[in-house]
Scaffold this active site. Sequence first.
Site, PDB file in Angstrom:
ATOM      1  N   ILE A  97       0.963  -0.957  -0.229  1.00  0.00           N
ATOM      2  CA  ILE A  97      -0.411   0.728  -0.280  1.00  0.00           C
ATOM      3  C   ILE A  97       1.259   0.750   0.022  1.00  0.00           C
ATOM      4  O   ILE A  97       1.101   2.111   0.788  1.00  0.00           O
ATOM      5  CB  ILE A  97      -0.765   0.338   0.834  1.00  0.00           C
ATOM      6  CG1 ILE A  97      -1.632  -1.706   1.299  1.00  0.00           C
ATOM      7  CG2 ILE A  97      -1.852   1.313   0.808  1.00  0.00           C
ATOM      8  CD1 ILE A  97      -2.610  -1.202   2.435  1.00  0.00           C
ATOM      9  N   PRO A  98       1.269   1.354  -1.183  1.00  0.00           N
ATOM     10  CA  PRO A  98       2.477   2.904  -1.490  1.00  0.00           C
ATOM     11  C   PRO A  98       1.523   3.946  -0.840  1.00  0.00           C
ATOM     12  O   PRO A  98       0.099   4.115  -1.828  1.00  0.00           O
ATOM     13  CB  PRO A  98       3.009   2.666  -2.433  1.00  0.00           C
ATOM     14  CG  PRO A  98       2.034   1.362  -3.708  1.00  0.00           C
ATOM     15  CD  PRO A  98       1.469   0.920  -2.322  1.00  0.00           C
ATOM     16  N   HIS A  99       1.686   5.209   0.375  1.00  0.00           N
ATOM     17  CA  HIS A  99       0.790   5.605   0.443  1.00  0.00           C
ATOM     18  C   HIS A  99       1.422   7.240   0.497  1.00  0.00           C
ATOM     19  O   HIS A  99       2.640   7.173   0.832  1.00  0.00           O
ATOM     20  CB  HIS A  99      -0.673   5.584   1.017  1.00  0.00           C
ATOM     21  CG  HIS A  99       0.857   4.788   2.918  1.00  0.00           C
ATOM     22  ND1 HIS A  99       1.166   4.815   3.130  1.00  0.00           N
ATOM     23  CD2 HIS A  99       0.875   5.702   3.853  1.00  0.00           C
ATOM     24  CE1 HIS A  99       1.593   4.039   3.967  1.00  0.00           C
ATOM     25  NE2 HIS A  99       1.540   5.078   4.418  1.00  0.00           N
ATOM     26  N   ALA A 100       0.729   8.409   0.702  1.00  0.00           N
ATOM     27  CA  ALA A 100       1.206   9.649   0.918  1.00  0.00           C
ATOM     28  C   ALA A 100       0.140  10.489   1.353  1.00  0.00           C
ATOM     29  O   ALA A 100      -0.829  10.399   0.657  1.00  0.00           O
ATOM     30  CB  ALA A 100       2.624  10.521   0.336  1.00  0.00           C
ATOM     31  N   LEU A 149      -3.192   4.803  -2.240  1.00  0.00           N
ATOM     32  CA  LEU A 149      -3.139   5.937  -1.545  1.00  0.00           C
ATOM     33  C   LEU A 149      -3.209   6.870  -1.674  1.00  0.00           C
ATOM     34  O   LEU A 149      -1.584   6.941  -1.080  1.00  0.00           O
ATOM     35  CB  LEU A 149      -3.877   5.341  -0.267  1.00  0.00           C
ATOM     36  CG  LEU A 149      -4.796   4.258   0.199  1.00  0.00           C
ATOM     37  CD1 LEU A 149      -4.585   3.889   2.048  1.00  0.00           C
ATOM     38  CD2 LEU A 149      -6.327   4.212  -0.720  1.00  0.00           C
TER      39      LEU A 149
END
Length: 157
Positions: free
Chosen positions: A67-70, A107
């Site tokens: 879940i790469p996210h920022a 996300l």
Amino acid sequence: MDLPQLFQPSDLILGFDPKDKWDAIRVLVSHLATSGRFTTAVGDRVYEQVISRERSMSTGMERGIAIPHAAVEEVSKVTACMGIVQRDGGLAFESIDGQPARLVVLLVIPRAHKLLHIRTLADVARVLTNDQVREKLIAATDSQQAWEALGGGEAAR
């Protein structure tokens, strides 16, 4: 967060086949920009933030989920898409359990909504750790079928 509301069927990319995790992030950010979720300029900022987060600590979880996210100031609402890796062997993502990713969820959350950020990550992880949901997503033959699998995971929650 209700995942069928977070994702549109077109945001579930079947046959996702990036060369590595960095390419996966690039393709997913590009998908959101070209589908009109944000401008290309904001997409560049999103990409920088997600890459920066990923370099600090891998977002590869367990059970084939990444879940790469920022949290990004220029985004006004939670935005997401998912690459579904259907090829044998999955995608190396430096996951906690050392296993390749099969589901890569990007996300992007407004920076001002920290609690929403944490809750959304938890909701996505909770649904995707369901074995049946993961299997249905990976076996899906079209985006609508994948989207319906997410709805089934929500009902089981």
